[in-house]
Design an enzyme around this catalytic site. Sequence first.
Site, PDB file in Angstrom:
ATOM      1  N   GLU A 115       0.876  -1.177   0.000  1.00 41.32           N
ATOM      2  CA  GLU A 115       0.000   0.000   0.000  1.00 41.32           C
ATOM      3  C   GLU A 115       0.908   1.220   0.000  1.00 41.32           C
ATOM      4  O   GLU A 115       1.488   1.573   1.030  1.00 41.32           O
ATOM      5  CB  GLU A 115      -0.916  -0.015   1.231  1.00 41.32           C
TER       6      GLU A 115
ATOM      7  N   CYS B 265      -1.763   9.269   2.633  1.00 37.58           N
ATOM      8  CA  CYS B 265      -1.348   8.673   1.358  1.00 37.58           C
ATOM      9  C   CYS B 265      -2.364   8.907   0.251  1.00 37.58           C
ATOM     10  O   CYS B 265      -2.000   8.955  -0.922  1.00 37.58           O
ATOM     11  CB  CYS B 265      -1.084   7.173   1.528  1.00 37.58           C
TER      12      CYS B 265
END
Length: 478
Positions: A218, A252
């Site tokens: 991720e 993110c």
Amino acid sequence: MDITADTPLDELATTRDGLRRAWLARKPDFAQRRADLLRLRKAFRERIGSMDEAIRADFGHRSEHENLLSEAMIVLAELDHAIKHLRRWTKPRRAAVGWRFWPASARIVPEPVGVVGILSPWNYPVNLALVPLVSAIAAGNHVYLKPSEHTPRTSRWLRELVSEVFPADRVAVALGGPEVGAAFAALPFDHLLFTGSTAVGRKVMAAAAPNLTPVTLELGGKAPAVVCPDFPLDRAAARIATGKWFNAGQTCIGVDYVLVDEARVSAFVEAVQSELRARYPDFEATRDYTRIINDGQYARLRGYVDDARARGVVPVEPVTATLDDAARERLARERLFPPTLLVEPPADSEVMRNEIFGPILPVISYRGLADAIARIRSMDRPLALYPFSNDAREVNRIVEAALAGGVTVNDTLLHFGAHDLPFGGIGPSGIGAIHGRTGFDTFSKLLPVFRQRRFAGSDLLKPPYRGFVDRMVRLLVR
């Protein structure tokens, strides 16, 4: 064992081996998994206050409400979702075999893989550690967690929580810096999940490769927002402000830059400024704005602004424009980086060449939607994409042309919290996906089981291929 001490390197393999031996001796059944999740929920709910204190101490300050929303709410929702659906997830799933294999049957059986390693980051240090842990436990695995060294108090809080909820041979936590992280990634896990930067993700994947450890990465990237001409600027400015300055931009999937039709760029910049002034009327005293995690990250962000200024871009700082030098120095000592807009930074500027991961928002004009799409496609595929338009055709055009890890239309960030949606990137923004059923499947072996009947047509498919057998084979390839 001292739960506050770093983990010696020579203990990592021993702990991983112990987790796997225990898993082989007794794989968690449905009752055990459900009991573990319920116990974790109870313990986590009771410790939200101490979690908030630990995170705020690690950051220097982080908004309590941002902790409640991004850490507590997300973890509890993921636990509730897993507990509610666990029985259905664990059941074998019927699969068709087709008429050619009649009368056989088939099913897909979710089986736990063994020991799952989780390397979690500092920006959401509880959410991004416990959400994948929930999936791994739900799938029947044992877990070895390595949280970030940049949030040491929160990492110790996680170890304390885990040690009270789980036996040491079911879930363990390793603490330490880059050396511990590198050695951890090289362990022969049955699955390894890493959340963090693309640069470190490459190193994690390389460390896992000798063991052929399956990895889920991720990562991040430059997530764009595209404001189409039909969308109201005030609404876009408000929602993009949330997607940019939540957690001071240390997200993110946060908005990395925004593309606005060229006729409305100035109006958009003014709308964002108005929104920020309303949110932070007294920026020096605000309790609602998060600090930058450490001096290194602060210096990196300051370097982006200095580079843009050297290229002729005038930074727009709406909530600190009237502060004197002494006040600015005080904010810098506290790592309180003000919301900053950079209008039309060059494509080769540092702020446009790197993921920002902070409270700086580049605003870039486009002439037509094809121009905006070309700009997005000139960069690596992002982890998130945010189209703003009430025209479904325009939205579909953006989504189809600019492939991203996930999309929220006419808002930001929210797809992360929808537990039935898989969360993950594509290419440099990530490999694989987690959350909800997808996370359960990620940490499972979806075992195909084909069951033949006592009497089957396949018994006839053998040499010599003559007469009836010949006709059967030719029928199968019609």
